[in-house]
Write a protein that holds these residues in place. Structure first.
Motif, PDB file in Angstrom:
ATOM      1  N   LEU A 167     -16.528  -1.496 -44.454  1.00 24.23           N
ATOM      2  CA  LEU A 167     -16.253  -2.613 -43.566  1.00 24.23           C
ATOM      3  C   LEU A 167     -17.138  -2.474 -42.337  1.00 24.23           C
ATOM      4  O   LEU A 167     -17.127  -1.441 -41.659  1.00 24.23           O
ATOM      5  N   LEU A 168     -17.916  -3.516 -42.032  1.00 25.00           N
ATOM      6  CA  LEU A 168     -18.746  -3.595 -40.834  1.00 25.00           C
ATOM      7  C   LEU A 168     -18.126  -4.659 -39.940  1.00 25.00           C
ATOM      8  O   LEU A 168     -17.971  -5.821 -40.366  1.00 25.00           O
ATOM      9  N   GLN A 205      -7.287  -1.236 -35.151  1.00 29.55           N
ATOM     10  CA  GLN A 205      -6.264  -1.494 -36.167  1.00 29.55           C
ATOM     11  C   GLN A 205      -6.849  -2.176 -37.408  1.00 29.55           C
ATOM     12  O   GLN A 205      -6.304  -2.034 -38.506  1.00 29.55           O
ATOM     13  N   PHE A 206      -7.955  -2.912 -37.263  1.00 31.74           N
ATOM     14  CA  PHE A 206      -8.578  -3.547 -38.420  1.00 31.74           C
ATOM     15  C   PHE A 206      -9.067  -2.505 -39.433  1.00 31.74           C
ATOM     16  O   PHE A 206      -9.254  -2.814 -40.609  1.00 31.74           O
ATOM     17  N   PHE A 207      -9.266  -1.276 -38.969  1.00 30.67           N
ATOM     18  CA  PHE A 207      -9.782  -0.223 -39.840  1.00 30.67           C
ATOM     19  C   PHE A 207      -8.677   0.660 -40.421  1.00 30.67           C
ATOM     20  O   PHE A 207      -8.977   1.687 -41.039  1.00 30.67           O
ATOM     21  N   GLY A 216     -17.050   6.146 -34.597  1.00 32.64           N
ATOM     22  CA  GLY A 216     -15.775   5.448 -34.476  1.00 32.64           C
ATOM     23  C   GLY A 216     -15.943   4.041 -33.921  1.00 32.64           C
ATOM     24  O   GLY A 216     -16.980   3.401 -34.101  1.00 32.64           O
ATOM     25  N   VAL A 217     -14.912   3.559 -33.255  1.00 31.51           N
ATOM     26  CA  VAL A 217     -14.946   2.222 -32.641  1.00 31.51           C
ATOM     27  C   VAL A 217     -15.424   2.381 -31.207  1.00 31.51           C
ATOM     28  O   VAL A 217     -14.742   2.990 -30.375  1.00 31.51           O
ATOM     29  N   GLY A 240     -17.558  -1.135 -35.241  1.00 33.75           N
ATOM     30  CA  GLY A 240     -17.273   0.026 -36.068  1.00 33.75           C
ATOM     31  C   GLY A 240     -17.664  -0.211 -37.503  1.00 33.75           C
ATOM     32  O   GLY A 240     -17.817  -1.370 -37.943  1.00 33.75           O
ATOM     33  N   VAL A 241     -17.846   0.874 -38.233  1.00 28.70           N
ATOM     34  CA  VAL A 241     -18.092   0.843 -39.665  1.00 28.70           C
ATOM     35  C   VAL A 241     -17.151   1.868 -40.293  1.00 28.70           C
ATOM     36  O   VAL A 241     -17.004   2.981 -39.779  1.00 28.70           O
ATOM     37  N   ALA A 242     -16.510   1.482 -41.385  1.00 31.53           N
ATOM     38  CA  ALA A 242     -15.576   2.399 -42.040  1.00 31.53           C
ATOM     39  C   ALA A 242     -15.718   2.301 -43.556  1.00 31.53           C
ATOM     40  O   ALA A 242     -16.120   1.256 -44.091  1.00 31.53           O
ATOM     41  N   ARG A 243     -15.356   3.400 -44.216  1.00 30.16           N
ATOM     42  CA  ARG A 243     -15.481   3.505 -45.667  1.00 30.16           C
ATOM     43  C   ARG A 243     -14.102   3.477 -46.318  1.00 30.16           C
ATOM     44  O   ARG A 243     -13.152   4.067 -45.823  1.00 30.16           O
TER      45      ARG A 243
END
Length: 245
Positions: A167-168, A205-207, A216-217, A240-243
């Motif tokens: 998520l980007l 919270q979106f992550f 992180g954010v 932020g970017v998360a996997r």
């Protein structure tokens, strides 16, 4: 308005008028828009370098080169990109989004993020959802108010994506200058566009349920900064970017 902030030419006079009002209240708004755009470039390259060669970009905006497909296809020429936006001006210019590498593929859906099931259904037709996907939600979620369940929208878009997807996300915040942000939001509301800034905690919270990638954010210019960035000063945008594990 975003096109105007990025010095583009594809907007109406009423957009330029409203954008000018925002700039009177927030003189640095163009830098904020560029910082957001430059984050998208860095984040898209980062995800493509993780081996992800499929992307779903919701809230595409008017084509401003380099577009996401140009960024990721420079890393992975066979990358496939599905764009989605509800703006009729973007629809008019969508053909510019469809010219990628000969090996890759790009396609466009005219749809609203508040119809996430429709977007997912379209994505299934053009992407292989058994393989990782990069979901790009850049400067989009401020336009999904709490009453419209933004967290549910993001979950609906993420749930069908397999492990290894990313998520980007970028999101404006009022924490940097609440008074100015409220005045800017009033300009958007006066033009018939509800908009909602969110805190660092609300953006984070979106992550939920994902593995945040370092750092992180953070404010946009602090996310893996690179030499030659047009904007280097901190801007009121969290990113932020998360996997998905």
């Amino acid at each position: 308005m975003y096109d105007w902030f990025l010095d583009g030419k594809d907007h109406y006079a009423i957009d330029a008028e409203a954008a000018g009002k925002v700039m009177e209240l927030f003189p640095g708004v163009k830098d904020t828009a560029w910082a957001n755009r430059e984050f998208m470039h860095r984040a898209a390259r980062f995800v493509a370098r993780q081996g992800v060669d499929q992307f779903l970009d919701v809230g595409t905006g008017i084509p401003t080169e380099p577009n996401l497909h140009q960024v990721v296809q420079a890393v992975a020429p066979r990358a496939r990109v599905v764009y989605a936006d509800n703006d009729p001006i973007v629809l008019r210019h969508a053909e510019a989004l469809l010219h990628g590498t000969p090996e890759g593929r790009t396609t466009y859906l005219h749809a609203d993020v508040r119809e996430p099931e429709r977007i997912v259904e379209y994505a299934r037709e053009h992407l292989d959802l058994t393989r990782p996907v990069g979901l790009s939600l850049i400067a989009l979620l401020p336009f999904v108010t709490d009453e419209q369940d933004p967290y549910g929208v993001v979950r609906t878009l993420l749930d069908p994506l397999p492990a290894g997807s990313h998520l980007l996300l970028s999101h404006g915040s009022g924490e940097f200058d609440p008074v100015v942000r409220e005045r800017v939001e009033a300009v958007y509301r006066a033009g018939g566009t509800p908009v909602q800034a969110r805190s660092h905690a609300a953006v984070t919270q979106f992550f939920d349920g994902l593995e945040l990638c370092d750092p992180g954010v953070v404010p946009a210019t602090s996310w893996h900064p690179e030499p030659g960035m047009r904007v280097q000063r901190e801007q009121p945008v969290y990113v932020g970017v998360a996997r998905k594990s």
